[in-house]
Structure formats: C-alpha cells, structure tokens
Design an enzyme around this catalytic site. Sequence first.
Site, PDB file in Angstrom:
ATOM      1  CB  SER A  82      -0.765   0.135   1.265  1.00  0.00           C
ATOM      2  OG  SER A  82      -0.167   0.317   2.344  1.00  0.00           O
ATOM      3  CG  ASP A  83       1.162   5.933  -1.033  1.00  0.00           C
ATOM      4  OD1 ASP A  83       2.145   5.987  -0.289  1.00  0.00           O
ATOM      5  OD2 ASP A  83       0.750   6.947  -1.716  1.00  0.00           O
ATOM      6  CD1 TRP A  84       4.797   5.306   5.028  1.00  0.00           C
ATOM      7  CD2 TRP A  84       4.686   4.395   3.022  1.00  0.00           C
ATOM      8  NE1 TRP A  84       5.987   4.386   5.005  1.00  0.00           N
ATOM      9  CE2 TRP A  84       5.706   3.694   3.817  1.00  0.00           C
ATOM     10  CE3 TRP A  84       4.228   3.367   1.852  1.00  0.00           C
ATOM     11  CZ2 TRP A  84       6.633   2.643   3.370  1.00  0.00           C
ATOM     12  CZ3 TRP A  84       5.234   2.464   1.472  1.00  0.00           C
ATOM     13  CH2 TRP A  84       6.461   2.070   2.294  1.00  0.00           C
TER      14      TRP A  84
END
Length: 850
Positions: free
Chosen positions: A226-228
């Site tokens: 995932s993106d953060w």
Amino acid sequence: MLPADFDIDEVISQLSVSQKVKLLCGKGWWHTEPIPEVGIPSMRMSDGPNGVRGTQFFNGVPSSAFPSSTGLGSSFDVELAEEIGKALADECRAKGCHVLLGPTVNTQRSPLGGRGFESFSEDPVLNGTIAAAYINGLQSKGVSATIKHFVANDQEFERFSISSDISERALREIYLKPFQIALKKADPWAFMSSYNRVNGLHVSENKRLLDDVLRKEWGFNGLIMSDWIGVYSTTASIKAGLDLEMPGPTAMRGRAVERAMAGGKLDVSDLDFCVRNILGLLKRAYASGIPFDAPEEGLDTPEVRALLRRAAADATVLLKNDKGVLPLKKGTKSIAVIGPNARYAMTSGGGSARLLSTYAISPLEGIEEEAKKVGAEVKYHIGATSHKYLPLLDEHIKQADGEAGALIEFWNEEPAGDFISTQPDFSAGLKPCVWSTPTKSTNCFLMDGIDTSKVNYKCHIRFTTKFTPDVSGDWDFGLNLAGRGNLYLDGQLIIDLSTNPELGEAFFGLGTVDVKTTVKGLKAGQSYDLEIRINSADFQARSSPFECFGGIRLGAMPTTNQDTAIAEAVEMAKASDVALLIIGLNHDWESEGFDRQNMELPGLTNRLVSEVLQANPNTVVVNQSGTPVEMPWVDEAHTLLQAFYGGNEVGSGMADVLFGNVNPSGKLALTFPKRLEDNPSWPFFGSQGETPGHVLYNEGIYVGYRSYEKRNLAPLFPFGFGISYSSFEYSDLSLSPLSDTGDLTVSFKIKNTSNIAGREVAQVYVTDPQSSAPRPAKELKGFTKVALAPGETKTATVKLERDAFSFYDERKMSWIAEKGVFGVWVGASSADIKLKGDVELAKTFSWTGL
C-alpha cells in the site's frame, strides 16, 4: 537468519497463523516485520523517487538528489535513466536499503497536480519507457523498484478518498499504460497501490485492478504494497491481493485479520498468498547481498557528482534562442544574475520526494564558477521575491558552542519557566530535558529520528540557536509549526502561534499557516538568540494519519521593497553585457499534500521579467519548475530555457548549458499551455468536480498533446519540443513491411548540419485514419536519441510492436489492431513532423495481456 536459498513453501509451513498475520504489515515507517523465531529478517525501504532519503525525515543521512522526473523525462535519454537507476542502487546499498519507493509514473493530467514533478510525462510511452530504464538500472544491482502509484493518483485534493472516474478505454490507454510498459520492459519487483478510488472503489481493495488486471492479465508475480496509510479495509484488501500494509503499526490488519478469520471471511490460504509474495521479495533481498539492519552511510564520490552534473544539464530544455545569445560568448565581460531562484538551489519538489542533499550548487554559484573561466564579472540581485515560505536560516545559525545548526530539547512534562506563554519567564530555570539532539536546519519534521524510549509523543520542545544576519537592516521572519508555540528573538516574543493557530498546508497538511513578522534594525555580524517553544499536545489531539512529535519551519530574509528591488535589478541589467533571469517555482509551491491553485508565477515575477527584458536586449530567461507555468512575456523573450528541478548540481548543470559546455538536447515531456483553461482537464480537476468525492476524467483519451491537436488549439510549447545549439536534417525514411503480428522497423537518417556536436531526439508517431473508433491525430510510439559530430550523418532505427497500432475496445475488453493503412511519422516534436510514410496491416487481430 534463513539461508539465502531458502524454500518459500517450507518457510510458510513453519509459520504460525499469528506470525503470518504479523508479516502482513510493516514495522514502523521503513521496515517489514521480522520473525526471528523462524529466521526472517526485516527488509528496509526508502523514498525515492529522485534520491534515497534513508530511514529518517529528521536528521537523516544526507543523500544525492537527482533531477526531478519531469526533467529526466524531458531528457528522452533511456541510457541516462538507467545510469541514474544504478547510482540510486549504489546509494541504497550504502544505506542498507533493499526496496526503493520509486519510480512514479502517474500520468501528467494537469499542470496543477501537486506531485506532477514526480512523474516523467503526459505520454504513456515516454513515461513507461523511461521508468523501465530506471527500474532496470536499479534492479540490476539487486535493489527492488516499487513502481507507483497504481493507478490514477493524479491530484492531491482529497487524495485519500477521491474517486477518479475514468472510462475503461482511457484507463487502459493512458493511465494503466505506463505501468504496463514498465512491467513488460523491466519487471519491477514491487508495485504500490494508490490512495484514491477508481470508479468508486479504493485501489487498495480493488480486486479487478490488483488481481484480475495486474496479476492475472499482465502476469505480475511480485509484491503489492500500500501507499503509506493507504489501506482502508481488512478482508477486502487481502482478498484483492494487497500483500503488505505500510507503514506499521497496523491500522487495518493484525487483530482485525484474526477476527475476520474467526468469522470465516478470510482463510489461511489468503494469508499464505500474501506471505508468499513478501517472502519472494525477501529472497531477492538476500540475493542482493545488502545486509539487514545495516548502519546508514552517505555516498558522495566524484563519479556520482559527475553524473549528477550531467543529469542536471541533460534535464534542461532550450525553448528559444532567436538571437543566438546562447551559448554565452567568451567576450562577455559583465553578467547580471537576477531572480528569486538564483541564489538558492531548488533541487526538488516538496513532500516525500524531498531529501537532505549531500551538497547543493545554486545557479548563482554555478554561473560564478563558469564566469571566472571567461573573465566575466558577475553581480546578483533578487529582483523580486517569489517565496511561499521565507528561505531557511541554515546558513545563518550556530549552536552555543559555535557548531553550525541548533539544539532541540524535549520534555515529557511542562517544564518550569512558563513554557509557551506569550510572556515567558526566562529567568526561571528549566529542569533538565529528557533528551536532546543537534540539527543543521530550521526545517524540522519531527516524525522520526527521536529517541522514543525517552520522549513521549505528547511533549514540550525547545529549539535554540544563535542567529547572525549577513545584512544590516530590517528582516522578515516566517514560522509555521506542527504543534502550538512561539518564536522569541533575544527573549522577546516576535511570532505567536500558541493561541488557536490557524491550520495550513505545511507538514502534509498537519501544520499551521505561516505567520510572518518584521524585526527592525538588525546588525550584520551580530549574534541574536533565537528560541522556539512548542507544545505538541495540541497537534496530537488533532486527527493525524500518523504519529509525529510535531514540526518547525522557520525562515527569514532581509525585508525587500518590491518596487525598489525591481528598479535596482533593472539598473543592474542595463549596466551588464548579459542579464540572466533565474525565475520559477520551488518545493513550497509544488509538493505532495496539495495542488497548485493556478499556473501563475508567484509574486511580481512577471513584472520583473518584463522590465528586465526591456532593459537589456541580451536577456536570457531561465524558468525552473516541475510542471508548466504561464509566461505572459514569452513573445518578448528571445532566449528561454526550462530547467526543472535539477538535483544537487542544478546550478552547475544550468551553467554548463548557458556557457556551452553542454549542448542542450532535452525536449519537453509535457505540453506547456498558454493558459490553464487550455489544459484538457479543465474544468474537471481538484475540487472542480461536479459530484463531491468524484473527479470526472471527461477528456477521456485526449490527454496532453492529444487534446491540443484534437481541438486544433496551439499551446505555448508543444510536447516533444526543444532546440539545440546544433541544427539537424532528417531524410530517407524506410519502413519494413508491417508483420501480421504488428512488428515494424522504422529507419531514417539524421544529419548534423551545424559545426557543433549535438544530440537529437527523434520521435516516431503513428496515426490511424481508418480506425473504427475515434483516435488521436497521432500518438508517440517510439523515440531515439542520436549523438552526432559536426556534419555527421547516422541512420536511426526505432522498432515498433503491436501496441503501436492498437486501441482498447471496451466492447470486447481487449486490445485490437485493425487491418488497414497506418501513417508512420517521424518528427523533431509533436508539432514538427519531418518525414511521413505509410504501412498496411493485412488482417485484424486482438489480444489481452502484456
């Protein structure tokens, strides 16, 4: 530790369910979770994409900053992109990093996109091809690339929740295409899902995109992270194939996974699928030989510096040279360097792409160094300010012991001395702090680099330093905080941010507005005590997507009367042989976390440019920005360069082009519109959508130059445009027969008709006038960069495949290449076609997959 040749299935069989669950989320910001009982170590990650920051925003190990991606894209240089990838891999090794979080290949939909500078181009072929070279260089040395942000993450407005509503054809041909090209040509070992929704569903839980398209249709077999803080579900994200939630500690996994398993929503086999991909990346990390949990070291060698300088020059595009002012002549005796981007090195855009550079050469420094070689005198004037935030005080501050920088101290409880009152009692002694650290900068994002065993997130912070101005007179100070506090100069309150401070855009939207004040009568060479006192409790009480101790950004500069400054700059220009105007944007205007509000140059920049152009007939304008800006004075400017953000060597690279050490060869990877309203995404971008929470991609496949040509609307500068100190001639187009599977070889000759060695970017476009579906007038399908000595002729060859002749058929959910005659055009830009030919495809065929 596991053996390097460990068997993934055997390791999975040894893991308990709780251990498997643990692996599905990161450990802190930059590491994966280890399972020491089984011998699984922790992999390290780092931002990218134009440098390797390492594991700390605050007080991290300095890094090499390479040119922004729009600059690298505008080089059209595949070999350079691969070299930069290899250099980034070397720095990853120095910092013990196994996974670099780059490159970014989101399509340049609008000039206003806050992260536009992070991606290579508006065109999917250029975008994907440069990305593939970058990835191949990086992974050739054992470091994993993480191509991002998959997919349609093209604006910062409501980036966690906005739905990018796109037709299937536009999604396939424009937004997914650069990812597809990079996967086909380079096979990145990791993908990062985007924050946003696509057609109503978050990508991090979108099974169709992550599993059906990426894994099954395209055959990707690596890790998807995932993106953060970009995971919004437990069961759905795992079922969709999102292997790893970042960062840790988990928000959507952990005990929630165990609860979902108890309810029968998840099975052990679902966990095993994700764990297998995580272990697959771990096996590549073992093969790299990069140690686990290694100390971080910098990498600053003559070889890296030479590459940084070459990259900065090659990321520069010459747009106008109507009077032959460039390269600067050896007889030049006096040079006026004017403009807000001259004295400071604008190395990068802002946000997660920005890092602490090992060093930085400003344009003024680069020009002064080259001017010495030709005996020219250089004078400097800012002319007009363009800052959003005042320049940092890093070069003006020292600690009490004389060392450069400042001291930051932390208390977990309210210390004595009326800590953040507007009237503090400085005579009251402070009790000892629980922890302290020096820092070199007045920009401190305190999200890491703090001893969490001693300091609580709700804490009190004091920043102290000695400030020594280099100019006597009035100074402007500007401060914004993530937290609540005050700024004191020699014990006197000068900025109050302790009383209900208004929120702003700083620190990813977590900080206050920037408050400015003027202090009168400061004396050059005299030291003044600067102190900032902060209470982070207010910051912690607000909704924050991640844990952070707070933040400080303090800037200052001598007070500038804009009218006087412009008048002085004009007089300096009049008295000089040549005037170099260095203008543009910076990382405060172009950054992750927010979008630009318009395409205008800030402050009184346009007035400054117009008046200097009138004052000196030998004026060179250099614009520095990651994405297009409006240029109302362009008709008066006979000499114009687009420099982008050039990394550490931005000043040297710029000077090399100005003085002719490097013959410019870049061409615009983005169309520059005359005005914002001409951009095809207008008025459907950012907050302008008709439906709250949705942004309609109404332009469909007509993004960038495709739209300008469809509307017969002339841009300021077209896609693929750039000139040189050399001149080139195209001839002898030769096209092989177009095979039944869509393979074609395009050959032609390029001659350097000048007496200066140069490089030319030749672009191959395909047009499909007989298509059953609407098609752009032409589309870039290949390119090559050719180096030519004076008078030299070379044969250039570009190979095309079936993708060059296809469009996506939504009815059949497949790519289709229809029989008929196609135009194959070779150009020096999208608007300057030099050669035309035709080829015929005998039979229609279709396919899915890569």
